[in-house]
Motif scaffolding. Structure first.
Motif, PDB file in Angstrom:
ATOM      1  N   LEU A  70      46.787  33.376  34.860  1.00  0.00           N
ATOM      2  CA  LEU A  70      45.851  34.341  35.416  1.00  0.00           C
ATOM      3  C   LEU A  70      46.045  35.682  34.701  1.00  0.00           C
ATOM      4  O   LEU A  70      47.130  36.253  34.726  1.00  0.00           O
ATOM      5  N   GLU A  71      45.005  36.150  34.037  1.00  0.00           N
ATOM      6  CA  GLU A  71      45.060  37.466  33.393  1.00  0.00           C
ATOM      7  C   GLU A  71      44.424  38.492  34.318  1.00  0.00           C
ATOM      8  O   GLU A  71      43.285  38.330  34.761  1.00  0.00           O
ATOM      9  N   VAL A  72      45.165  39.563  34.604  1.00  0.00           N
ATOM     10  CA  VAL A  72      44.684  40.594  35.516  1.00  0.00           C
ATOM     11  C   VAL A  72      44.598  41.936  34.804  1.00  0.00           C
ATOM     12  O   VAL A  72      45.183  42.145  33.744  1.00  0.00           O
ATOM     13  N   MET A  73      43.878  42.857  35.403  1.00  0.00           N
ATOM     14  CA  MET A  73      43.748  44.201  34.854  1.00  0.00           C
ATOM     15  C   MET A  73      45.032  45.002  35.074  1.00  0.00           C
ATOM     16  O   MET A  73      45.990  44.515  35.670  1.00  0.00           O
ATOM     17  N   GLY A  74      45.010  46.233  34.613  1.00  0.00           N
ATOM     18  CA  GLY A  74      46.176  47.086  34.751  1.00  0.00           C
ATOM     19  C   GLY A  74      46.298  48.113  33.645  1.00  0.00           C
ATOM     20  O   GLY A  74      47.160  48.985  33.696  1.00  0.00           O
ATOM     21  N   ARG A  75      45.451  47.972  32.640  1.00  0.00           N
ATOM     22  CA  ARG A  75      45.473  48.879  31.485  1.00  0.00           C
ATOM     23  C   ARG A  75      46.884  48.989  30.936  1.00  0.00           C
ATOM     24  O   ARG A  75      47.395  48.028  30.384  1.00  0.00           O
TER      25      ARG A  75
END
Length: 374
Positions: free
Chosen positions: A173-178
């Motif tokens: 799972l790839e998530v945001m977060g900059r």
């Protein structure tokens, strides 16, 4: 109630859950407690860069149903900084044309820094409210939108567990977060991930695969992994929106196990805010209006030690809040047996200006890994 004021509010930068709840809180506090008028600037600073300015009057009836609605009634943008520089005088002129006594800006670290610069240029009374799913605004433990994003990512992990187990796959799972790994770390722990990769802690692809091998040796033929979008590849590049696939390709090559990727993307931004975000938004909105009543400007409201406190905006911008490699939650992940990178105390972890790890680790010999897993 003192002098009747007319205040403006705008939302700037990327959208997130809880923006409408914040607007609702601002209007309720300003109108009910102080008897003020509130004006909503449309499209972030764009609304002040037109003649006449684009705005809406925010009455109580206008915000009554906003608590649970995602997005922002006012609209927002994270583009147009170049045009903004050309329109500083017009922005200040429109601020006064609207008869505003003060302006509340709801934004992330970049937006707050820009709004502060505008306020200084035009001698505008300004108060900031931090919002970002990345949770990287300096000097506040939480920003609006973050806790909803963690909830969304956690639910996604919950769902990926069952399909990973059913098909004996590795699910990424790839998530945001900059530049920060807060979403990945918190959702990873809450969602029972076996591997968590964040930009603040270097990783070793060999040890990622060894973790998968260990699970197989213990009879677990599936692995769930969460990775922050800002994690670097082995050659030092950041591939936002593609880093999950990078790891899927590497892991499949090294282990031979079927690996699938889910990029959560903007799903983390949208939808109904969580109860925690509704509470934070309400607290921040009330506190921001109170700062105006106190004429305590050039501040942002911050959440520290379970209370809202004013923080000088100069101290809160220009830096980002990243995950401390020695944070309690990192230790918790390690204690749970989660692979979270090369975290040992003997490892010197350094970062560049954006918070990215300066040290990466080489790929392992694929034959060795295939042998250990097969």
């Amino acid at each position: 109630m003192g002098e009747k004021k007319r205040i403006g509010v705008l939302t700037s930068g990327g959208d997130c859950a809880g923006l409408n709840a914040t607007i609702r809180a601002i209007v309720n506090r300003a109108v009910v407690t102080y008897g003020w008028e509130v004006v909503g600037i449309k499209g972030a600073t764009n609304g002040l860069m037109t003649t006449p300015p684009e705005y809406i009057d925010l009455h109580l009836s206008k915000v009554e149903s906003l608590l649970t609605k995602g997005g922002t009634l006012l609209g927002t943008t994270n583009k147009g900084e170049k045009r903004l520089e050309e329109c500083l005088d017009l922005i200040v002129e429109n601020y006064h044309r609207l008869g505003l006594h003060a302006l509340i800006g709801i934004g992330g670290d970049g937006s707050l820094a820009i709004l502060h610069r505008i306020a200084k240029y035009g001698n505008i009374n300004f108060v900031g409210i931090p919002k970002t799913i990345d949770n990287d605004v300096y000097l506040t433990e939480y920003a609006i939108g973050y806790q909803t994003a963690v909830n969304v990512a956690t639910e996604a992990l919950d769902r990926l567990h069952s399909t990973a187990e059913s098909h004996e796959r590795i699910m990424i799972l790839e998530v945001m977060g900059r530049d920060a790994g807060h979403i990945a770390l918190n959702a990873g722990i809450a969602g029972g991930a076996h591997i968590i990769l964040i930009p603040e802690i270097p990783y070793n692809i060999e040890n990622v695969c060894r973790k998968i091998a260990e699970r197989k040796q213990h009879g677990f033929n599936h692995t769930v992994m969460i990775v922050s979008e800002a994690v670097y590849t082995r050659n030092g590049t950041c591939r936002v929106g593609k880093i999950g696939q990078f790891f899927a390709d590497m892991i499949t090559e090294l282990t031979g196990i079927d690996t699938r990727v889910t990029v959560l993307g903007h799903v983390q931004r949208g939808g109904m805010p969580s109860p925690a975000d509704r509470i934070l938004a309400s607290s921040f909105g009330v506190a921001a209006v109170d700062l105006i009543a106190q004429e305590n400007y050039n501040k942002i409201v911050a959440w520290q030690n379970h209370q809202v406190v004013p923080v000088p905006i100069e101290e809160a911008t220009g830096k980002i809040r990243i995950v401390d490699p020695h944070d309690t939650l990192v230790k918790t992940a390690v204690g749970l047996g989660i692979y979270i990178g090369e975290h040992e105390g003997s490892l010197e972890i350094s970062h560049n200006g954006s918070g990215h790890p300066a040290q990466m680790f080489p790929l392992a010999d694929s034959k060795i890994l295939n042998a250990s897993i097969g």
